[in-house]
Design an enzyme around this catalytic site. Structure first.
Site, PDB file in Angstrom:
ATOM      1  N   HIS A   1      -8.338   0.978   2.139  1.00 49.41           N
ATOM      2  CA  HIS A   1      -7.927   0.866   3.728  1.00 49.41           C
ATOM      3  C   HIS A   1      -8.603   1.775   4.469  1.00 49.41           C
ATOM      4  O   HIS A   1      -8.428   2.492   5.408  1.00 49.41           O
ATOM      5  CB  HIS A   1      -6.465   1.132   3.998  1.00 49.41           C
TER       6      HIS A   1
ATOM      7  N   GLU B   1       0.685  -1.164  -0.223  1.00 45.32           N
ATOM      8  CA  GLU B   1      -0.110   0.097   0.116  1.00 45.32           C
ATOM      9  C   GLU B   1       0.769   1.105   0.008  1.00 45.32           C
ATOM     10  O   GLU B   1       1.925   1.272   0.547  1.00 45.32           O
ATOM     11  CB  GLU B   1      -1.168  -0.075   1.094  1.00 45.32           C
TER      12      GLU B   1
END
Length: 527
Positions: free
Chosen positions: A280, A262
């Site tokens: 997220h 990420e």
């Protein structure tokens, strides 16, 4: 008394800073710093409060010479090098419950979204299409949810799923049959879960054991038409295999809130039919952000000001209520650990910590940590309760903790025993009514003494005149004796002298004491 100083290095609810101040800490809110800038300033702080942006690396920790605690406002601590923090004696805390409901609700929302293909239907409808016949979803009612991880968040998801009239099958190595009944779920092994589940949600941390827990092999083992939701941690699902099985139709749908890497701004899964993703967002609600910020401030201030330890990942918990009661025991435990470390010889491989009487009813982990801190201080001058267990483990020291509920001669007693090449050697101590810590036994010989400052330990043959010879020796070298304690196994047998002095004992005095008639062993001690 100087106030503890805390740095908040990531954006956080402003009430967190107020909590630190109200509870006796000075606080600076300085966000957006580069690693080099953080490294330059971190040495002045006792506490560091972070979210996910700040990366606490070994380099940052090496510069954090005063740091005592790191608080992560949230669950995941992937951005903190916990082994490095532990080695340096820094407590690492998180807030595992502040965003539990939020994360669980996001998982349920993604279950609905993947079951009814809501994002794709929304996109095409807003383009001016009316693709009613292209979206045939499935109901959640009556379906089986496979829950991988039945902890705090997983249990909340299970309760919501049961409210939706789903059946829940749970896999969690730590889930007891009693807890499964209480939750209303079926406890199963992972293989059984994969075969039964129509939906699978993951709620487990990322560890060596859980990495790729849904591997290609296990994804292929799933029931055809399964739908998978992951709001836990990236890396739990083999993403390449997930794409292949979505393309083949074996997996009917998948929703990911987390990715192995990420931020995931490009990914092979993007654009795959029946795939949904969010950036997220599991903990991203107003309520959760406020909750975790306030909780981390409360926990850190509690530790810095009162010694309370809550939600620590590298130290046993110790509530603010327990701390005052345990503090004198921990002081005694540390001194006993230090004493046995200074006196025992050879390669020590095992240490046993026994609690009896009133001590048996207390939280044993902090006492164990204090014993190890005292014991390991003989090998490292930077040891504390946080890094002592890690240092002990590195040395191959096996630690055993035992509690005895009954009282003996003393109403409360701590005993520390080490295994040596000459057999077990133990020391014991108690607390009197004034909370004063006292040594009451040393290597099987009863002796009552305070363990303070500089001391001389002598093992000798019990004979008339010996005490006078020791006293004369100290006087000849200008050493003032504070206290003088005696003990013996039996008349004329082995005896012990333990005396405190006002200054360190020079090596030549130790050498002279060793030459006294009847002396078997002389040792300078420091506490």
């Amino acid at each position: 008394m100087t106030k503890p100083k805390v740095l908040i290095s990531d954006k956080m609810d402003p009430n967190a800073a107020k909590i630190f101040e109200e509870r006796g800490c000075d606080v600076d809110v300085i966000t957006g710093k580069t690693p080099e800038e953080l490294k330059a300033m971190i040495g002045q702080y006792d506490g560091l409060a972070i979210r996910s942006s700040t990366k606490v690396t070994p380099e940052i920790l090496a510069a954090a010479t005063n740091l005592k605690v790191i608080g992560r406002a949230g669950i995941g601590v992937d951005n903190v090098d916990i082994p490095a923090a532990s080695a340096q004696g820094v407590v690492v805390m998180n807030t595992p419950f502040g965003n539990s409901i939020t994360t669980a609700e996001h998982a349920v929302a993604l279950m609905f979204a993947v079951a009814r293909q809501i994002p794709a239907a929304n996109e095409r409808t807003q383009k001016g299409e009316w693709p009613k016949n292209d979206f045939m979803g499935v109901e959640l009612t009556g379906k089986t949810l496979g829950l991988i991880g039945a902890g705090n968040i997983g249990s909340i998801v299970a309760s919501r799923a049961l409210g939706l009239k789903m059946k829940v099958v749970a896999y969690d190595p730590f889930l007891t049959p009693e807890r499964a009944i209480e939750m209303g779920v079926e406890k199963a092994d992972l293989g059984t879960l994969l075969e039964k589940a129509d939906f699978i949600t993951l709620h487990t941390p990322l560890t060596d054991e859980t990495r790729n827990i849904l591997s290609r092999e296990r994804l292929e083992q799933c029931k055809k038409g399964v739908r998978i939701v992951n709001c836990a941690r990236g890396g739990l699902v083999d993403e390449a295999a997930l794409k292949d099985l979505l393309d083949s139709g074996h997996i009917a749908g998948a929703a990911l809130d987390v990715f192995a890497k990420e931020p995931a701004k490009e990914h092979p899964l993007f654009g795959t039919p029946n795939f949904i993703c969010t950036p997220h967002l599991g903990a991203s609600t107003t309520e959760a952000q406020v909750n975790v910020a306030l909780q981390v401030a409360e926990q850190m201030a509690d530790y810095l000001v009162n010694g309370g330890v809550t939600n620590a990942l590298n130290m046993p918990s110790l509530s603010a209520e327990e701390a005052p009661k345990l503090r004198p025991y921990m002081a005694l435990a540390e001194k006993l650990g230090s004493l046995v470390s200074q006196l025992a010889h050879g390669n020590l491989t095992e240490i046993s910590i026994e609690r009896s009487g009133a001590a048996a009813d207390l939280n044993g982990k902090p006492i164990e940590g204090a014993v190890l801190a005292g014991f390991m201080r003989h090998y490292s001058d930077t040891v504390n309760m946080v890094n002592a267990p890690y240092l002990a483990k590195e040395r191959g020291l096996q630690v055993r903790s035992v509690r005895y509920e009954g009282e003996g001669v003393y109403s409360t007693l701590l005993r520390v025993t080490v295994a040596t090449s000459a057999g077990p050697r133990s020391v014991a101590g108690t607390l009197f009514a004034d909370k004063g810590a006292r040594l009451v036994e040393i290597f099987g010989i009863g002796i009552e003494a305070d363990l303070e400052g500089h001391m001389l330990y002598v093992v000798n043959e019990d004979a008339p005149g010996f005490i006078g010879r020791v006293g004369s020796l100290m006087g000849e070298h200008g050493i003032n004796i504070g206290t003088f304690h005696l003990g013996r196994r039996e008349t004329g047998g082995e005896a012990v002298v333990l005396l405190s002095v006002d200054a360190p004992i020079p090596a030549e005095v130790i050498a002279a004491a060793e030459k006294l008639q009847g002396v078997k062993l002389v040792k300078a001690l420091n506490f």
